[in-house]
Design a protein around this motif. Structure first.
Motif, PDB file in Angstrom:
ATOM      1  N   GLY A   1      95.507 -23.426  77.034  1.00  0.00           N
ATOM      2  CA  GLY A   1      94.103 -23.988  76.635  1.00  0.00           C
ATOM      3  C   GLY A   1      94.037 -25.363  75.994  1.00  0.00           C
ATOM      4  O   GLY A   1      93.392 -25.710  75.158  1.00  0.00           O
ATOM      5  N   LEU A   2      95.239 -26.065  76.137  1.00  0.00           N
ATOM      6  CA  LEU A   2      95.190 -27.404  75.543  1.00  0.00           C
ATOM      7  C   LEU A   2      95.260 -28.678  76.553  1.00  0.00           C
ATOM      8  O   LEU A   2      94.917 -29.837  76.115  1.00  0.00           O
TER       9      LEU A   2
ATOM     10  N   ASP B   1      86.857 -28.825  92.844  1.00  0.00           N
ATOM     11  CA  ASP B   1      87.713 -27.705  93.584  1.00  0.00           C
ATOM     12  C   ASP B   1      86.491 -26.782  94.139  1.00  0.00           C
ATOM     13  O   ASP B   1      85.374 -26.744  93.594  1.00  0.00           O
TER      14      ASP B   1
ATOM     15  N   PHE C   1      85.223 -32.194  88.053  1.00  0.00           N
ATOM     16  CA  PHE C   1      85.573 -32.598  86.553  1.00  0.00           C
ATOM     17  C   PHE C   1      85.302 -34.174  86.696  1.00  0.00           C
ATOM     18  O   PHE C   1      85.824 -34.747  87.708  1.00  0.00           O
TER      19      PHE C   1
ATOM     20  N   PHE D   1      90.928 -23.545  74.045  1.00  0.00           N
ATOM     21  CA  PHE D   1      89.986 -22.674  74.806  1.00  0.00           C
ATOM     22  C   PHE D   1      90.290 -22.133  76.377  1.00  0.00           C
ATOM     23  O   PHE D   1      90.935 -22.966  76.961  1.00  0.00           O
TER      24      PHE D   1
ATOM     25  N   ASN E   1      94.969 -27.973  87.297  1.00  0.00           N
ATOM     26  CA  ASN E   1      93.891 -27.113  86.839  1.00  0.00           C
ATOM     27  C   ASN E   1      92.881 -26.849  88.097  1.00  0.00           C
ATOM     28  O   ASN E   1      92.768 -25.737  88.468  1.00  0.00           O
TER      29      ASN E   1
ATOM     30  N   LEU F   1      84.910 -25.961  76.658  1.00  0.00           N
ATOM     31  CA  LEU F   1      85.918 -26.262  77.470  1.00  0.00           C
ATOM     32  C   LEU F   1      87.106 -27.390  77.087  1.00  0.00           C
ATOM     33  O   LEU F   1      88.265 -27.310  77.191  1.00  0.00           O
TER      34      LEU F   1
ATOM     35  N   HIS G   1      93.102 -23.030  90.067  1.00  0.00           N
ATOM     36  CA  HIS G   1      91.866 -21.988  90.537  1.00  0.00           C
ATOM     37  C   HIS G   1      91.575 -22.134  91.925  1.00  0.00           C
ATOM     38  O   HIS G   1      90.526 -21.434  92.288  1.00  0.00           O
TER      39      HIS G   1
HETATM   40  P1  ADP Z   1      94.673 -24.196  80.364  1.00  0.00           P
HETATM   41  O1  ADP Z   1      96.339 -24.696  79.954  1.00  0.00           O
HETATM   42  O2  ADP Z   1      94.684 -22.747  79.763  1.00  0.00           O
HETATM   43  O3  ADP Z   1      94.451 -24.221  81.840  1.00  0.00           O
HETATM   44  P2  ADP Z   1      92.983 -26.271  80.071  1.00  0.00           P
HETATM   45  O4  ADP Z   1      92.538 -26.812  78.599  1.00  0.00           O
HETATM   46  O5  ADP Z   1      93.404 -27.196  80.849  1.00  0.00           O
HETATM   47  O6  ADP Z   1      93.984 -25.368  79.670  1.00  0.00           O
HETATM   48  O7  ADP Z   1      91.535 -25.466  80.355  1.00  0.00           O
HETATM   49  C1  ADP Z   1      90.782 -24.696  79.772  1.00  0.00           C
HETATM   50  C2  ADP Z   1      90.294 -23.620  80.485  1.00  0.00           C
HETATM   51  O8  ADP Z   1      89.238 -24.314  81.247  1.00  0.00           O
HETATM   52  C3  ADP Z   1      91.222 -22.716  81.216  1.00  0.00           C
HETATM   53  O9  ADP Z   1      91.791 -21.608  80.771  1.00  0.00           O
HETATM   54  C4  ADP Z   1      90.112 -22.425  82.272  1.00  0.00           C
HETATM   55  O10 ADP Z   1      89.586 -21.268  82.122  1.00  0.00           O
HETATM   56  C5  ADP Z   1      89.056 -23.482  82.496  1.00  0.00           C
HETATM   57  N1  ADP Z   1      89.366 -24.443  83.390  1.00  0.00           N
HETATM   58  C6  ADP Z   1      89.663 -25.588  83.603  1.00  0.00           C
HETATM   59  N2  ADP Z   1      89.692 -26.136  84.901  1.00  0.00           N
HETATM   60  C7  ADP Z   1      89.321 -25.214  85.517  1.00  0.00           C
HETATM   61  C8  ADP Z   1      88.828 -25.025  87.006  1.00  0.00           C
HETATM   62  N3  ADP Z   1      89.060 -26.368  87.736  1.00  0.00           N
HETATM   63  N4  ADP Z   1      88.122 -24.235  87.522  1.00  0.00           N
HETATM   64  C9  ADP Z   1      87.796 -22.788  86.498  1.00  0.00           C
HETATM   65  N5  ADP Z   1      88.391 -22.993  85.434  1.00  0.00           N
HETATM   66  C10 ADP Z   1      88.786 -24.229  84.776  1.00  0.00           C
END
Ligand code: ADP
Length: 271
Positions: A221-222, A188, A250, A206, A160, A201, A164
């Motif tokens: 979003g899992l 990050d 995180f 989501f 993740n 989140l 980003h």
């Molecule tokens: P996905 O597979 O869609 O990335 P996640 O459950 O891992 O699903 O993340 C959910 C949402 O949280 C992502 O769609 C993204 O919008 C947001 N997200 C997760 N990690 C980050 C990050 N490091 N920086 C910005 N947004 C993030």
């Protein structure tokens, strides 16, 4: 008087019963609605890649092609099938976790080593996009847990962060012992997450941002929902700190496993 007192006590009891029943119905409705939403979301997530796959096959069959073209089409389809497989596997993990059936193989885990290895595995990928990985991991951090699931959690958080991270930025992976726990942080320098979106989140399906800014296609979003289930099953916590435009951090807290604590526990069990 005693009859009036008895009927008042009965009224009270009936009132209590009605409140308990109302709460039970409300809980049932919530869980029914959650189930319904889960099914609807899951079908929605799967319908898109299936439609893409069907379209690709229909186009491929419309007229004869060269072997090279078929190879390319098949590779594309394999990618789509991979995505479907990932979603199905993630859904299965979530369903198991929700039913309390996430099976953990709990053993002492050298977390310092595990984090170093997970970090190393990402170096080439990060490097290819000019993203640096800075690691600051304390030695001898040991936890009691399921190494595969902890690794999965860290992979999700790192990928993740990478999705980003802007080019020429850095991702920081750190782990420190604090009292009886270890605090892991993945930070990050990406776009960050709006405060109003942070609460949802860790909910399944989501997605906070626009899919266009992604590096490797659209996620379902899992990932974070799975991370949360895994960390919860280890009696830990997971949370985020982020400000839009200032990156995201995180955090994962896991209980430390101290050899002497385990020894003391065994001694007190005997006594
Ligand atoms: P996905 O597979 O869609 O990335 P996640 O459950 O891992 O699903 O993340 C959910 C949402 O949280 C992502 O769609 C993204 O919008 C947001 N997200 C997760 N990690 C980050 C990050 N490091 N920086 C910005 N947004 C993030």
């Amino acid at each position: 008087l005693s009859r009036r007192l008895t009927s008042r006590a009965q009224e009270k009891e009936i009132g209590l019963l009605v409140r308990v029943l109302n709460k039970m119905f409300a809980d049932l409705e919530t869980s029914f609605m959650a189930q319904k939403r889960f099914t609807a979301d899951a079908s929605h997530e799967l319908r898109l890649p299936l439609t893409i796959l069907k379209g690709e096959i229909e186009v491929a069959l419309r007229h004869p092609r060269s072997e090279g073209e078929y190879q390319q089409i098949l590779r594309q389809q394999l990618g789509t099938i991979d995505r479907i497989q990932r979603i199905v596997n993630d859904l299965l993990t979530l369903a198991r976790a929700d039913a309390g059936q996430l099976e953990l193989v709990q053993t002492p885990v050298d977390l310092s080593l595990l984090l170093q290895e997970v970090g190393q595995q990402h170096l080439i990928l990060f490097d290819s996009q000019h993203v640096a990985l800075e690691m600051d991991i304390e030695d001898d951090l040991e936890i009691m847990g399921d190494a595969t699931q902890i690794e999965r959690t860290m992979m999700n958080l790192l990928s993740n962060a990478f999705k980003h991270a802007p080019e020429h930025s850095a991702i920081y992976l750190s782990a420190t012992a604090v009292k009886e726990s270890v605090i892991i942080c993945v930070r990050d320098e990406g776009p960050g997450i709006a405060e109003e979106q942070q609460g949802a989140l860790f909910d399944r399906f989501f997605r906070a941002d626009d899919a266009r800014c992604r590096k490797d296609g659209e996620g379902a979003g899992l990932g974070l929902a799975i991370c949360k289930r895994i960390v919860d099953a280890h009696e830990g916590d997971i949370w985020v700190q982020s400000k839009q435009g200032e990156g995201s951090s995180f955090f994962v807290r896991l209980p430390l496993h101290r050899a002497e604590t385990a020894h003391q526990q065994r001694v007190s069990d005997v006594m």
